[in-house]
Design a protein around this motif. Structure first.
Motif, short mmCIF file in Angstrom:
data_model
loop_
_atom_site.label_atom_id
_atom_site.label_comp_id
_atom_site.label_asym_id
_atom_site.label_seq_id
_atom_site.Cartn_x
_atom_site.Cartn_y
_atom_site.Cartn_z
N GLN A 140 0.81 -1.21 0.00
CA GLN A 140 0.00 0.00 0.00
C GLN A 140 0.85 1.28 0.00
O GLN A 140 0.68 2.15 -0.86
CB GLN A 140 -0.95 0.01 1.21
CG GLN A 140 -2.06 -1.01 1.13
CD GLN A 140 -2.94 -0.78 -0.07
OE1 GLN A 140 -3.39 0.32 -0.34
NE2 GLN A 140 -3.17 -1.85 -0.82
N GLY A 144 1.56 3.76 -3.02
CA GLY A 144 1.25 5.19 -3.01
C GLY A 144 2.40 6.02 -3.55
O GLY A 144 2.19 6.99 -4.29
N GLY A 443 -2.30 5.48 0.38
CA GLY A 443 -1.54 4.27 0.69
C GLY A 443 -1.38 4.06 2.18
O GLY A 443 -1.50 2.93 2.68
#
Length: 537
Positions: A140, A144, A443
């Protein structure tokens, strides 16, 4: 100036007033430089004429942006189908017998359709289902950063392509051994990890501030549709073809989607090949419209921001509630109410349909209240999130004490449906806090959400080992407490205002170019950034 109009937008120019520069008392608007910027004297004082408030009237080419939203919805449908189709696949693949055997499949019992059934112990099945989220959660924050660096358009294309290829390999790897299949599932999770940050980065470029929530929540509807498809389509496909067909179907869709995406979209509206799209600047602020393709993430500024931590905690709590509603409540109903919701046909998809409707309504109302100045953005975001969490907490506490099955189902469905409202806040909030770095902040938040999905099953499994109903009530009570904790954290630290210092950080990156303006317009816009504010005259 040149007759041919070029466009730049000033979305929230009043924001720059904090630094004593460019205090422009305007609502988000789009205007033509050749029509609107004029020099009153040689000292650089400018006036803005013929201002057209696009946000409050019509918005050119909105159809094209909704078309792109529909295509992103298709991406989420495909991604979630690839993610969750394994749940039903195991029902067809796994038998409680040693070795493997060949048997006929389908209600019509066609003898020419054969399928291999493999023996995997229940704990191995559970591990195979969960490893996706290990790779997904770990990716995540890096996802991002990648989305911020390379753009949402590129990362969405790459993620879907890789996911599709790996999904095509799954039925082959199942036959070769458990380890190879597990590695493949982890890699699919890694490939899909950047999807949410990339989606936010894409809408950072394409959405107007007055319709950001609508665009983001419309995209999220694809997640609900994909979950429904993963619950229904694999069984239908297996009955008509064979056990490996769902993998191939979803994999081909995953590979085909980037082709469609590249054909109709682009990284930014300014680089789109449609002439009418080039005439519209869709919500980019004057600073951001000309900023470089990539600027360094202000790590210290983000990781020392109270609203970012409040956002991450709120997203963690939202994820905990949703995972409880999707996994533990159905198990509780099966054990203590002898009701298997997964075998009830249309009933099992009702909450997801309701969740889609709630997502759309929440996004529409948020944009309506904010664009018409009925309420401040922070009040809108906090109000929706807090009300949703309080309702969820009430349902979670109640469900453990209900003997009536229908009442328990109403509580379950309400929890899932109302999650659509709270989730809409979590998806759009990064654009509020720091639009240039929205993908990276997404994220962080989405990593916290999925971390809840990793912890929640472990905690519930440990507490409910005895299967006593009191233990289940304790689990639901903990989840209700976490729901209220999220509400308190978001009230105290949450915000829909830009993080202090983000604008000054962006101003360090001077205008690189203005692709749709001539050199005189660029000079005027740059000079304006250094001159006293318009309203200061």
């Amino acid at each position: 100036m040149a007759e041919e109009s070029s466009t730049v937008d000033i979305d929230t120019a009043n924001r720059n007033g904090k630094s004593g520069k460019n205090e422009i008392d305007l609502v988000p608007s789009t205007f033509h430089l050749s029509d609107t910027i004029t020099s009153d004297d040689e000292n650089g004082d400018y006036s803005y004429n013929k201002m057209r408030n696009v946000a409050q009237t019509s918005f050119p080419c909105s159809f094209k942006r909704y078309l792109l939203a529909f295509i992103v919805v298709l991406a989420f449908i495909a991604a979630y189908s690839m993610r969750f189709n394994l749940n039903l696949e195991f029902r067809e693949m796994v038998l409680n017998m040693q070795g493997n055997s060949s048997v006929s499949v389908g209600e019509n019992n066609r003898s020419n359709i054969k399928v291999f059934h493999y023996l995997w112990e229940p704990h191995l099945q559970g591990f195979a289902l969960s490893v996706f989220f290990y790779g997904y959660t770990a990716m995540q924050i890096p996802g991002g950063w990648l989305a911020h660096k390379f753009g949402g358009f590129s990362i969405l294309s790459f993620s879907m392509l890789v996911s599709g290829i790996l999904t095509l390999l799954e039925p082959i790897l199942i036959t070769t051994g458990y380890a190879a299949f597990i590695i493949c599932r982890i890699l699919i999770g890694v490939a899909q990890g950047p999807i949410y940050p990339a989606m936010i980065e894409f809408w950072k470029e394409w959405s107007h501030p007055n319709d950001r929530a609508r665009m983001v929540t419309t995209t999220e509807i694809g997640a609900s549709i994909g979950t429904i498809f993963a619950m229904i389509l694999p069984s239908v496909i297996v009955q008509r073809l064979n056990w490996s067909s769902p993998f191939y179907c979803f994999g081909i869709i995953g590979i085909a989607w980037p082709i469609l995406w590249i054909a109709v979209s682009s990284r930014t509206p300014r680089s789109h090949n449609c002439s009418c799209m080039n005439e519209v600047s869709v919500g980019k602020e004057s600073d951001e419209a000309c900023m470089p393709e990539y600027n360094e993430i202000p790590w210290k500024l983000i990781f020392t921001s109270l609203p970012v931590y409040a956002y991450a905690i709120a997203f963690f709590c939202e994820g905990w509630i949703l995972f409880t509603a999707l996994t533990h409540i159905p198990k509780f109903l099966l054990l203590h109410r002898e009701y298997d919701i997964t075998h009830t046909g249309i009933k099992c998809i009702i909450p997801f349909i309701g969740q889609m409707i709630m997502l759309f309504i929440s996004g529409f109302l948020s944009d309506l209240f904010i664009s018409r100045d009925y309420l401040k953005p922070t009040i809108v975001r906090k109000g929706i999130y807090v009300i949703g969490n309080v309702i969820s907490a009430a349902c979670l506490i109640t469900i453990g004490f209900l003997d009536d099955l229908n009442a328990a189902l109403i509580c379950l469905f309400t929890t899932i449906i109302i999650d659509g409202a709270t989730r809409s806040v979590m998806l759009v909030n990064p654009l509020d806090l720091a639009s240039p770095y929205a993908g990276f902040i997404m994220g962080i938040g989405h990593a916290a959400c999925n971390l809840a999905g990793c912890i929640c099953p472990l905690m519930a499994g440990h507490i409910t080992e005895s299967m006593a109903i009191e233990r289940w009530r304790f689990v639901f009570g903990i989840t209700a407490g976490i729901s209220l904790l999220g509400a308190v954290a978001y009230i105290v630290g949450g915000s829909a205002e830009e993080i202090e210092g983000i604008s000054s950080m962006n101003n360090k990156n001077k205008y690189k170019s203005l692709p749709t303006a001539d050199s005189e317009n660029v000079h005027l816009l740059q000079k304006e950034n250094a001159s006293p504010g318009i309203n200061d005259k």
